[in-house]
Design a protein around this motif. Structure first.
Motif, PDB file in Angstrom:
ATOM      1  N   TRP A   1      64.968  18.355  45.495  1.00 35.78           N
ATOM      2  CA  TRP A   1      64.963  16.894  45.346  1.00 35.78           C
ATOM      3  C   TRP A   1      63.665  16.287  45.907  1.00 35.78           C
ATOM      4  O   TRP A   1      63.006  15.453  45.266  1.00 35.78           O
ATOM      5  CB  TRP A   1      66.196  16.284  46.029  1.00 35.78           C
ATOM      6  CG  TRP A   1      66.486  14.857  45.657  1.00 35.78           C
ATOM      7  CD1 TRP A   1      65.758  14.056  44.817  1.00 35.78           C
ATOM      8  CD2 TRP A   1      67.593  14.071  46.106  1.00 35.78           C
ATOM      9  NE1 TRP A   1      66.342  12.821  44.713  1.00 35.78           N
ATOM     10  CE2 TRP A   1      67.463  12.789  45.491  1.00 35.78           C
ATOM     11  CE3 TRP A   1      68.670  14.291  46.948  1.00 35.78           C
ATOM     12  CZ2 TRP A   1      68.374  11.752  45.716  1.00 35.78           C
ATOM     13  CZ3 TRP A   1      69.581  13.255  47.165  1.00 35.78           C
ATOM     14  CH2 TRP A   1      69.434  12.001  46.563  1.00 35.78           C
ATOM     15  N   GLY A   2      63.288  16.738  47.101  1.00 32.61           N
ATOM     16  CA  GLY A   2      62.060  16.241  47.718  1.00 32.61           C
ATOM     17  C   GLY A   2      60.844  16.531  46.859  1.00 32.61           C
ATOM     18  O   GLY A   2      59.983  15.658  46.632  1.00 32.61           O
ATOM     19  N   LYS A   3      60.772  17.754  46.340  1.00 37.21           N
ATOM     20  CA  LYS A   3      59.626  18.126  45.505  1.00 37.21           C
ATOM     21  C   LYS A   3      59.602  17.324  44.204  1.00 37.21           C
ATOM     22  O   LYS A   3      58.548  16.874  43.758  1.00 37.21           O
ATOM     23  CB  LYS A   3      59.673  19.626  45.197  1.00 37.21           C
ATOM     24  CG  LYS A   3      59.255  20.498  46.386  1.00 37.21           C
ATOM     25  CD  LYS A   3      59.485  21.973  46.072  1.00 37.21           C
ATOM     26  CE  LYS A   3      58.980  22.861  47.215  1.00 37.21           C
ATOM     27  NZ  LYS A   3      59.455  24.254  47.058  1.00 37.21           N
ATOM     28  N   LYS A   4      60.790  17.150  43.602  1.00 34.34           N
ATOM     29  CA  LYS A   4      60.872  16.356  42.368  1.00 34.34           C
ATOM     30  C   LYS A   4      60.433  14.911  42.630  1.00 34.34           C
ATOM     31  O   LYS A   4      59.800  14.284  41.792  1.00 34.34           O
ATOM     32  CB  LYS A   4      62.308  16.353  41.825  1.00 34.34           C
ATOM     33  CG  LYS A   4      62.770  17.701  41.297  1.00 34.34           C
ATOM     34  CD  LYS A   4      62.471  17.863  39.818  1.00 34.34           C
ATOM     35  CE  LYS A   4      63.048  19.168  39.292  1.00 34.34           C
ATOM     36  NZ  LYS A   4      62.591  19.460  37.920  1.00 34.34           N
ATOM     37  N   ALA A   5      60.790  14.390  43.798  1.00 30.33           N
ATOM     38  CA  ALA A   5      60.451  13.005  44.139  1.00 30.33           C
ATOM     39  C   ALA A   5      59.033  12.886  44.690  1.00 30.33           C
ATOM     40  O   ALA A   5      58.537  11.783  44.905  1.00 30.33           O
ATOM     41  CB  ALA A   5      61.452  12.464  45.153  1.00 30.33           C
ATOM     42  N   GLY A   6      58.387  14.032  44.946  1.00 29.99           N
ATOM     43  CA  GLY A   6      57.022  14.000  45.476  1.00 29.99           C
ATOM     44  C   GLY A   6      56.944  13.534  46.917  1.00 29.99           C
ATOM     45  O   GLY A   6      55.928  12.994  47.359  1.00 29.99           O
ATOM     46  N   LYS A   7      58.042  13.731  47.672  1.00 33.50           N
ATOM     47  CA  LYS A   7      58.058  13.250  49.064  1.00 33.50           C
ATOM     48  C   LYS A   7      58.569  14.326  50.016  1.00 33.50           C
ATOM     49  O   LYS A   7      59.474  15.078  49.655  1.00 33.50           O
ATOM     50  CB  LYS A   7      59.023  12.053  49.189  1.00 33.50           C
ATOM     51  CG  LYS A   7      58.598  10.810  48.482  1.00 33.50           C
ATOM     52  CD  LYS A   7      59.665   9.716  48.666  1.00 33.50           C
ATOM     53  CE  LYS A   7      59.312   8.480  47.838  1.00 33.50           C
ATOM     54  NZ  LYS A   7      60.313   7.414  48.001  1.00 33.50           N
ATOM     55  N   PRO A   8      57.997  14.367  51.229  1.00 31.47           N
ATOM     56  CA  PRO A   8      58.646  15.211  52.246  1.00 31.47           C
ATOM     57  C   PRO A   8      60.053  14.670  52.501  1.00 31.47           C
ATOM     58  O   PRO A   8      60.285  13.462  52.360  1.00 31.47           O
ATOM     59  CB  PRO A   8      57.752  15.063  53.476  1.00 31.47           C
ATOM     60  CG  PRO A   8      56.918  13.856  53.240  1.00 31.47           C
ATOM     61  CD  PRO A   8      56.839  13.630  51.769  1.00 31.47           C
ATOM     62  N   LEU A   9      60.948  15.535  52.897  1.00 31.33           N
ATOM     63  CA  LEU A   9      62.348  15.137  52.999  1.00 31.33           C
ATOM     64  C   LEU A   9      62.596  13.952  53.920  1.00 31.33           C
ATOM     65  O   LEU A   9      63.404  13.081  53.612  1.00 31.33           O
ATOM     66  CB  LEU A   9      63.192  16.338  53.458  1.00 31.33           C
ATOM     67  CG  LEU A   9      64.169  16.886  52.441  1.00 31.33           C
ATOM     68  CD1 LEU A   9      65.270  15.873  52.186  1.00 31.33           C
ATOM     69  CD2 LEU A   9      63.499  17.209  51.117  1.00 31.33           C
ATOM     70  N   TRP A  10      61.927  13.945  55.071  1.00 28.88           N
ATOM     71  CA  TRP A  10      62.141  12.837  56.013  1.00 28.88           C
ATOM     72  C   TRP A  10      61.812  11.504  55.340  1.00 28.88           C
ATOM     73  O   TRP A  10      62.503  10.511  55.571  1.00 28.88           O
ATOM     74  CB  TRP A  10      61.315  13.012  57.301  1.00 28.88           C
ATOM     75  CG  TRP A  10      59.814  13.000  57.115  1.00 28.88           C
ATOM     76  CD1 TRP A  10      58.997  14.072  56.911  1.00 28.88           C
ATOM     77  CD2 TRP A  10      58.963  11.841  57.095  1.00 28.88           C
ATOM     78  NE1 TRP A  10      57.697  13.665  56.760  1.00 28.88           N
ATOM     79  CE2 TRP A  10      57.637  12.300  56.879  1.00 28.88           C
ATOM     80  CE3 TRP A  10      59.175  10.470  57.239  1.00 28.88           C
ATOM     81  CZ2 TRP A  10      56.539  11.443  56.808  1.00 28.88           C
ATOM     82  CZ3 TRP A  10      58.081   9.598  57.172  1.00 28.88           C
ATOM     83  CH2 TRP A  10      56.776  10.091  56.959  1.00 28.88           C
ATOM     84  N   LYS A  11      60.792  11.518  54.464  1.00 22.62           N
ATOM     85  CA  LYS A  11      60.367  10.282  53.799  1.00 22.62           C
ATOM     86  C   LYS A  11      61.334   9.922  52.655  1.00 22.62           C
ATOM     87  O   LYS A  11      61.681   8.752  52.469  1.00 22.62           O
ATOM     88  CB  LYS A  11      58.938  10.488  53.282  1.00 22.62           C
ATOM     89  CG  LYS A  11      58.332   9.310  52.532  1.00 22.62           C
ATOM     90  CD  LYS A  11      58.127   8.093  53.417  1.00 22.62           C
ATOM     91  CE  LYS A  11      57.418   6.971  52.637  1.00 22.62           C
ATOM     92  NZ  LYS A  11      57.647   5.656  53.278  1.00 22.62           N
ATOM     93  N   LEU A  12      61.775  10.951  51.934  1.00 21.99           N
ATOM     94  CA  LEU A  12      62.780  10.722  50.880  1.00 21.99           C
ATOM     95  C   LEU A  12      64.013  10.028  51.467  1.00 21.99           C
ATOM     96  O   LEU A  12      64.518   9.042  50.923  1.00 21.99           O
ATOM     97  CB  LEU A  12      63.173  12.056  50.236  1.00 21.99           C
ATOM     98  CG  LEU A  12      64.257  11.996  49.147  1.00 21.99           C
ATOM     99  CD1 LEU A  12      63.692  11.454  47.838  1.00 21.99           C
ATOM    100  CD2 LEU A  12      64.864  13.388  48.888  1.00 21.99           C
TER     101      LEU A  12
END
Lengths: 444, 444
Positions: A125-136
């Protein structure tokens, strides 16, 4: 988010850490830090693969692999939109599967397997959203966060509405905290100085190195021999003084009354907490120990082997813990850890994550940074464990600066391991293991 | 007892019970009663093989097989004298193995695997001694019994000395109880009348059949739909009247407050107990529910998914249970169940075992008969669950007479399955399964 999951693979990855006596404590003599490594592939043309781990101490890592394979079929073929639009519901579907739940429910191997699977889904999910998880996570609305969580069995401690309130109350100041986080990171402490297997000389040397690196909080292992504990506590306090924090960790060695007795000669070293004084299942026992140690201002910490949110709930309800030690691979991934963060906020208890092993630091940093940004909204009295092993095998290893975790920047959960490491350390046929076995240094 | 263990084998045995909707409840819709079946062979020339099972609901039975294989190496090659002369110590060695314990500790898959292995070792001991297990145990001295138990984590509830006292106090009257047992057996209740999947017609028919067979205690499943529960409770009470006992079982369906609310319209049916009202991990939750139901004289029962002696201890310490439901395959075999029996005696609580599935009746009858002979020394308020499925696959199936378990007579733990059943029901290549898969009635 579109696409469908087409493949889930699991690999048995082990590191021969027992050869160097790293990680030794009162209950776990020789351990080989290991990961059941999960990859999730989709039918998208973006080359993105979700990578997750669940952690073990070596023997039995293949049981985790088998348990993850048992839930593969429930994940392959699913639409991503279907999974992530109500992730809490999907989480429950997996963890409450009518036949597999008998093997838990929500505990031990099957729950740790779920953690591995969900860790991979979160990385995806984080990679798909282009964000590190904490930021997602930090960019989600309170309602979106609440929908990640299965509240079953905890509504007597926290309702969805209370969770919404907690997530809403500090939203306006979140931007300031994010600036702080990017600048200063999240405070850490080190466990690398005082494993039970180390000689006194090594202990002194490790303390001095850690002090030179700027560490201010130190943890020592206790519980094998009381005289040995006193001697080692003396050595460490000599090195770090009394202005810095010392924590003690018994790794479940004691019975309840034994814990109270054993701590009597140790309270003079003013430990901030005694960690895992007894069985991780013993809520009432921890409450008894916490009560006995209160007058000495020694807190009780536990959680790395706390099986799920139901046990955490009770530890909080009974004042059995002063420090809540979440773990990224023990309970059901970020979904269940958010439930625990929310309860900790409700009960006004600091979350101080467990880390170490292989990959635990890489993963849990995201969760505690989310806690700081959106849940507890403070770093006061909070500190995240750090151990300096095996980070070199990760694509984005943790970065420590001035005794703090610096926030990860790459998209995902920092859980992806290097292809070369996976090939070398795969058990039992990777290069490292086949050589060790050939040389007779490891008996199958 | 002489000889050495030379081989341990594990087989994945499953019965397609889901095809007939047996075993359905609020949390487990379609289940295939299964066993990881363990055999232990020695170098003696007596053809004796120890047979043990651990139980599951189908999916994941292969995980149990894998977990038992992970402890094989700790058992093969051991001298029997070494194992049985200090069985409690050997038990601890296996359940606290430094790497595997991370996957529990003492819970879920690894603990159920230990149960399977120790069940086989107990069967072996009984057969070598030429005694059914209940008799082997009953003939031991109090000290020998105490040495079977690992007291770690429970000494705040019961000491070895207290256990000795409990085991000693009724020793002189044991012979009379043994005579009674041989004559009348141990009281049972039936769960076969009221699975959730049954139609009202089936329900009536099953009640009438059970009444005709002399049953006096009946259990019904609840928790899926409150109106449905009320309707079914009415039907059952119409059939059995109010002089016979009715128990209710929610199979963990509710949150704590939900359990208290849901029971309000059901207390008028005067259930003896509500079983598994919430998460099996929630000691404090069970205590809250027990307190709320006390005025209605409805007890709380739990235990079939209670992971180990540490949770049982807390349930007793907090008055959270009125009925202690031990299980032969959930906790660490007879060794740990004796710890639970002793604590129940200390806390003056009746033990009413969980049984059913496949083999659970065969095994647990030995434990409850030992409880009657040597621990609680009474059958007052005690009753052992009975379900009439799959007994035909055992070499010595349970014998029920006048709603009582008659004591097994063959040496061992009654855990040996017929060779033909093993071959037919082995998953996925036994005759039964390969046919079901061929006919498309079972999807792998």
């Amino acid at each position: 988010i579109s696409g469908k999951i087409t493949e889930v693979k699991v690999r048995d990855i082990r590191f021969p850490t027992s050869l160097e006596h790293h990680g030794s404590d009162a209950m776990h003599g020789e351990v080989d830090y290991s990961a059941a490594y999960v990859t999730v592939e989709t039918d998208s043309n973006d080359d993105i693969i979700g990578c997750g781990i669940t952690f073990s101490l070596g023997r039995g890592n293949d049981i985790l692999v088998k348990a993850i394979e048992a839930i593969q079929g429930l994940v392959i073929g699913r639409e991503l939109s279907n999974i992530y639009s109500n992730f809490g519901k999907f989480w429950r579907e997996i963890t409450q599967e009518g036949q597999l739940r008998w093997l838990g429910p929500e505990k031990g191997v099957v729950h740790m397997a779920a953690a591995g699977m969900f860790n991979a889904l979160w990385d995806l999910w984080g990679k798909k959203a282009g964000k590190p998880l904490w930021k997602l996570l930090a960019d989600m609305s309170p309602l979106e966060v609440v929908n990640l969580v299965d509240f079953s069995y905890i509504t007597d401690a926290i309702t969805k509405q209370e969770a919404m309130d907690i997530l809403t109350r500090n939203k306006t100041s979140q931007k300031e905290r994010e600036d702080q986080l990017l600048k200063r990171g999240f405070p850490a402490y080190t466990t690398s100085t005082a494993w039970l297997g180390y000689s006194d000389e090594t202990l002194v040397k490790k303390c001095q190195e850690a002090l030179a690196q700027g560490w201010t909080k130190f943890k020592m292992k206790v519980g094998s021999d009381i005289d040995d504990d006193v001697r080692r506590a003396n050595i460490i306090r000599d090195q770090i003084g009394y202005d810095r924090d010392l924590m003690m960790d018994a790794n479940q060695k004691w019975d309840v009354n034994e814990a109270i007795e054993w701590m009597k000669p140790l309270v003079k070293f003013r430990p901030l907490w005694i960690e895992e004084p007894t069985s991780p299942d013993d809520v009432i026992g921890h409450a008894t120990i916490a009560k006995a140690l209160k007058e000495h201002k020694v807190g009780v910490a536990t959680g790395e082997q706390c099986q799920n949110r139901v046990i955490f709930k009770q530890l909080m309800q009974t004042n059995a813990v002063s420090f809540v030690q979440i773990d990224s691979c023990r309970v059901g991934s970020i979904n269940e850890n958010i439930a625990i963060l929310l309860m900790a906020a409700k009960f006004n208890l600091p979350v101080c994550p467990h880390a170490g092993g292989v990959g635990l630091c890489e993963l849990v940093q995201h969760i505690i940074m989310f806690d700081y940004l959106c849940v507890s909204a403070t770093t006061d009295g909070r500190v995240c464990e750090y151990v300096d092993h095996l980070h070199e095998h990760f694509v984005e290893p943790v970065r420590i600066k001035d005794a703090s975790y610096m926030s990860p920047q790459k998209p995902g959960y920092s859980s992806e391991m290097k292809a070369e490491s996976l090939d070398n350390y795969e058990f039992p046929n990777g290069t490292i293991w086949s050589n060790l076995i050939k040389e007779g240094k490891f008996k199958m």
